[in-house]
Motif scaffolding. Structure first.
Motif, PDB file in Angstrom:
ATOM      1  N   ILE A  57      -1.567  -1.875  34.916  1.00 15.76           N
ATOM      2  CA  ILE A  57      -2.142  -3.094  34.335  1.00 15.76           C
ATOM      3  C   ILE A  57      -1.134  -3.732  33.398  1.00 15.76           C
ATOM      4  CG2 ILE A  57      -3.930  -4.009  32.804  1.00 15.76           C
ATOM      5  CD1 ILE A  57      -5.839  -1.905  33.882  1.00 15.76           C
ATOM      6  N   GLU A  58      -0.440  -2.919  32.624  1.00 18.61           N
ATOM      7  CA  GLU A  58       0.591  -3.448  31.725  1.00 18.61           C
ATOM      8  C   GLU A  58       1.678  -4.174  32.496  1.00 18.61           C
ATOM      9  OE1 GLU A  58       2.000  -0.288  29.091  1.00 18.61           O
ATOM     10  OE2 GLU A  58       0.849  -1.305  27.516  1.00 18.61           O
ATOM     11  N   GLU A  59       2.056  -3.646  33.668  1.00 21.11           N
ATOM     12  CA  GLU A  59       3.077  -4.308  34.494  1.00 21.11           C
ATOM     13  C   GLU A  59       2.595  -5.684  34.963  1.00 21.11           C
ATOM     14  OE1 GLU A  59       5.401  -0.519  36.541  1.00 21.11           O
ATOM     15  OE2 GLU A  59       3.918  -1.641  37.679  1.00 21.11           O
ATOM     16  N   VAL A  60       1.350  -5.757  35.376  1.00 26.06           N
ATOM     17  CA  VAL A  60       0.800  -7.046  35.822  1.00 26.06           C
ATOM     18  C   VAL A  60       0.684  -8.004  34.642  1.00 26.06           C
ATOM     19  CG1 VAL A  60      -1.224  -8.196  36.823  1.00 26.06           C
ATOM     20  CG2 VAL A  60      -0.453  -5.992  37.744  1.00 26.06           C
ATOM     21  N   GLY A  61       0.237  -7.470  33.497  1.00 26.41           N
ATOM     22  CA  GLY A  61       0.063  -8.290  32.293  1.00 26.41           C
ATOM     23  C   GLY A  61      -1.387  -8.333  31.881  1.00 26.41           C
ATOM     24  N   TRP A  62      -1.650  -7.997  30.623  1.00 28.01           N
ATOM     25  CA  TRP A  62      -3.023  -7.983  30.141  1.00 28.01           C
ATOM     26  C   TRP A  62      -3.653  -9.375  30.140  1.00 28.01           C
ATOM     27  CZ3 TRP A  62      -5.658  -3.620  29.664  1.00 28.01           C
ATOM     28  CH2 TRP A  62      -4.950  -2.436  29.542  1.00 28.01           C
ATOM     29  N   ASP A  63      -2.812 -10.405  30.097  1.00 29.28           N
ATOM     30  CA  ASP A  63      -3.353 -11.766  30.116  1.00 29.28           C
ATOM     31  C   ASP A  63      -3.947 -12.117  31.475  1.00 29.28           C
ATOM     32  OD1 ASP A  63      -0.688 -11.542  31.052  1.00 29.28           O
ATOM     33  OD2 ASP A  63      -0.404 -13.701  30.921  1.00 29.28           O
ATOM     34  N   HIS A  64      -3.623 -11.327  32.513  1.00 30.32           N
ATOM     35  CA  HIS A  64      -4.179 -11.568  33.843  1.00 30.32           C
ATOM     36  C   HIS A  64      -5.461 -10.786  34.077  1.00 30.32           C
ATOM     37  CE1 HIS A  64      -0.842 -13.932  35.451  1.00 30.32           C
ATOM     38  NE2 HIS A  64      -0.019 -13.074  34.884  1.00 30.32           N
ATOM     39  N   LEU A  65      -5.760  -9.816  33.208  1.00 36.26           N
ATOM     40  CA  LEU A  65      -6.949  -8.987  33.399  1.00 36.26           C
ATOM     41  C   LEU A  65      -8.173  -9.691  32.814  1.00 36.26           C
ATOM     42  CD1 LEU A  65      -8.006  -6.199  34.381  1.00 36.26           C
ATOM     43  CD2 LEU A  65      -7.713  -5.412  32.018  1.00 36.26           C
ATOM     44  N   VAL A  66      -9.169  -9.927  33.660  1.00 43.05           N
ATOM     45  CA  VAL A  66     -10.409 -10.556  33.214  1.00 43.05           C
ATOM     46  C   VAL A  66     -11.411  -9.503  32.771  1.00 43.05           C
ATOM     47  CG1 VAL A  66     -12.361 -12.002  33.913  1.00 43.05           C
ATOM     48  CG2 VAL A  66     -10.065 -12.529  34.738  1.00 43.05           C
ATOM     49  N   ARG A  67     -11.526  -8.440  33.551  1.00 41.11           N
ATOM     50  CA  ARG A  67     -12.491  -7.389  33.220  1.00 41.11           C
ATOM     51  C   ARG A  67     -12.056  -6.079  33.850  1.00 41.11           C
ATOM     52  NH1 ARG A  67     -18.884  -8.347  33.633  1.00 41.11           N
ATOM     53  NH2 ARG A  67     -18.308  -9.565  31.792  1.00 41.11           N
ATOM     54  N   ALA A  68     -12.371  -4.973  33.164  1.00 37.89           N
ATOM     55  CA  ALA A  68     -12.118  -3.633  33.676  1.00 37.89           C
ATOM     56  C   ALA A  68     -13.386  -2.810  33.543  1.00 37.89           C
ATOM     57  CB  ALA A  68     -10.976  -2.973  32.911  1.00 37.89           C
ATOM     58  N   LEU A  99     -12.264   2.368  34.761  1.00 39.01           N
ATOM     59  CA  LEU A  99     -11.081   1.721  35.360  1.00 39.01           C
ATOM     60  C   LEU A  99     -11.086   1.738  36.885  1.00 39.01           C
ATOM     61  CD1 LEU A  99      -8.104   2.780  33.031  1.00 39.01           C
ATOM     62  CD2 LEU A  99      -9.655   0.841  32.853  1.00 39.01           C
ATOM     63  N   SER A 100     -12.227   2.041  37.502  1.00 42.53           N
ATOM     64  CA  SER A 100     -12.288   2.019  38.964  1.00 42.53           C
ATOM     65  C   SER A 100     -12.569   0.613  39.485  1.00 42.53           C
ATOM     66  CB  SER A 100     -13.365   2.977  39.470  1.00 42.53           C
ATOM     67  OG  SER A 100     -14.647   2.560  39.017  1.00 42.53           O
ATOM     68  N   PHE A 101     -12.844  -0.302  38.574  1.00 43.66           N
ATOM     69  CA  PHE A 101     -13.150  -1.685  38.934  1.00 43.66           C
ATOM     70  C   PHE A 101     -12.341  -2.609  38.040  1.00 43.66           C
ATOM     71  CE2 PHE A 101     -15.816  -5.513  38.174  1.00 43.66           C
ATOM     72  CZ  PHE A 101     -15.816  -6.018  39.462  1.00 43.66           C
ATOM     73  N   LEU A 102     -11.507  -3.458  38.656  1.00 41.53           N
ATOM     74  CA  LEU A 102     -10.643  -4.375  37.904  1.00 41.53           C
ATOM     75  C   LEU A 102     -10.800  -5.783  38.461  1.00 41.53           C
ATOM     76  CD1 LEU A 102      -7.326  -2.288  37.884  1.00 41.53           C
ATOM     77  CD2 LEU A 102      -9.062  -2.333  36.092  1.00 41.53           C
ATOM     78  N   ILE A 103     -10.775  -6.768  37.570  1.00 37.74           N
ATOM     79  CA  ILE A 103     -10.775  -8.172  37.983  1.00 37.74           C
ATOM     80  C   ILE A 103      -9.560  -8.849  37.372  1.00 37.74           C
ATOM     81  CG2 ILE A 103     -12.007 -10.364  37.965  1.00 37.74           C
ATOM     82  CD1 ILE A 103     -14.581  -8.904  37.676  1.00 37.74           C
ATOM     83  N   PHE A 104      -8.714  -9.402  38.217  1.00 39.72           N
ATOM     84  CA  PHE A 104      -7.534 -10.140  37.766  1.00 39.72           C
ATOM     85  C   PHE A 104      -7.693 -11.620  38.105  1.00 39.72           C
ATOM     86  CE2 PHE A 104      -5.687  -5.877  38.337  1.00 39.72           C
ATOM     87  CZ  PHE A 104      -5.016  -5.731  37.132  1.00 39.72           C
TER      88      PHE A 104
END
Length: 299
Positions: free
Chosen positions: A26-37, A41-46
């Motif tokens: 997630i850090e590699e993608v960027g926390w600003d792209h994460l909408v919800r976890a 952590l088995s469910f992520l929304i980017f």
């Protein structure tokens, strides 16, 4: 998005290799792209922006055997891309594949935007970017009979500038007349013309446009709590049961929120600034600047 989400994920990362792996990716993608976890952590929304600034949401389901088992992907697209995955793949690779998929759909979405922003769409709340069809009201001239008439357009996802399939719905001679006019003029469709210009040429009529007040009359679910209305309860004060009341001003985003949810989210972000009773930050979806009054929310 939950308050202090990043801190919660950091704590989970200490407890197992699965959490540690997902947290680092997630850090590699960027926390600003994460909408919800999800809590485990088995469910992520980017959220991902395409080249036109449109905001897209991608939902991922992660198996506990991740990354041996590839993620399950769902998104607001007409079809999901073929995921290329190996033991060495990471979430950032998945996001990159999603971005390339979005590039292929730009022409399709531009055509949908031209329709959605101009014409009277039936049940416009269901007209998502994942659906390649639109049901449209046809001109006022036919309504004197008391029978509404509609057309359903099916846009070619891979060739959106081509002649769409068109179905006619309604009763009486008006529908038959429109169908015959369409068939008679079908050869007049020109790929270089604007979609609406082509459409009106084939129907030989001007289609009713969307009134300005109608563009702002749609009740959307909140982009943070995913509900149209806040819960009913004394602890929410005057906001109890209220609908979404804040919309991102970025036309390519236009995401709706409850002011209360937005204030709670902004307060969880370290870069948020406050001046008197106003919080200044960025939209959770498109990152454009936003400002929300605190006194519009619960005390």
């Amino acid at each position: 998005m939950e308050v202090n989400q990043q801190a919660r994920c950091r704590e989970l990362a200490k407890s197992s290799s699965f959490y540690s792996t997902v947290y680092s990716e997630i850090e590699e993608v960027g926390w600003d792209h994460l909408v919800r976890a999800g809590g485990d952590l088995s469910f992520l929304i980017f959220r991902v922006l395409d080249k036109k600034g449109r905001v897209h949401v991608m939902e991922l389901q992660l198996d506990k055997a991740y990354p041996r088992v590839p993620p399950m992907v769902s998104a607001d697209v007409p079809y999901i891309f073929n995921l290329k995955w190996s033991m060495n793949s990471r979430l950032k690779n998945l996001v990159q594949q999603f971005e390339k998929h979005l590039e292929k759909l730009q022409g399709f979405w531009s055509t949908l935007d031209e329709i959605d922003r101009s014409l009277q769409i039936v049940d416009s709340k269901q007209a998502s970017r994942a659906i390649p069809s639109r049901q449209i009201h046809v001109g006022l001239t036919i309504w004197y009979s008391g029978n509404d008439c509609f057309i359903i357009l099916f846009i070619d996802i891979n060739d959106p500038r081509s002649l769409p399939e068109c179905r006619f719905m309604g009763l009486g001679n008006t529908v038959n007349s429109l169908r015959k006019t369409w068939k008679r003029n079908v050869d007049k469709w020109e790929r270089d013309k604007a979609f609406l210009e082509n459409l009106e040429c084939l129907l030989n009529t001007q289609l009713p446009r969307l009134a300005d007040e109608e563009t702002n009359n749609h009740l959307d679910e909140c982009g943070i709590c995913y509900a149209q209305y806040l819960p009913i309860g004394d602890e929410l004060g005057p906001q109890t049961g209220s609908a979404t009341d804040y919309t991102c001003e970025n036309n390519s985003c236009s995401k709706a929120f409850h002011s209360m949810c937005l204030v709670d989210w902004l307060r969880s972000i370290t870069t948020t600034r406050q001046s008197f009773n106003v919080l200044f930050g960025n939209c959770p979806y498109c990152s454009e600047p936003i400002a929300v009054k605190i006194n519009a929310t619960k005390n």
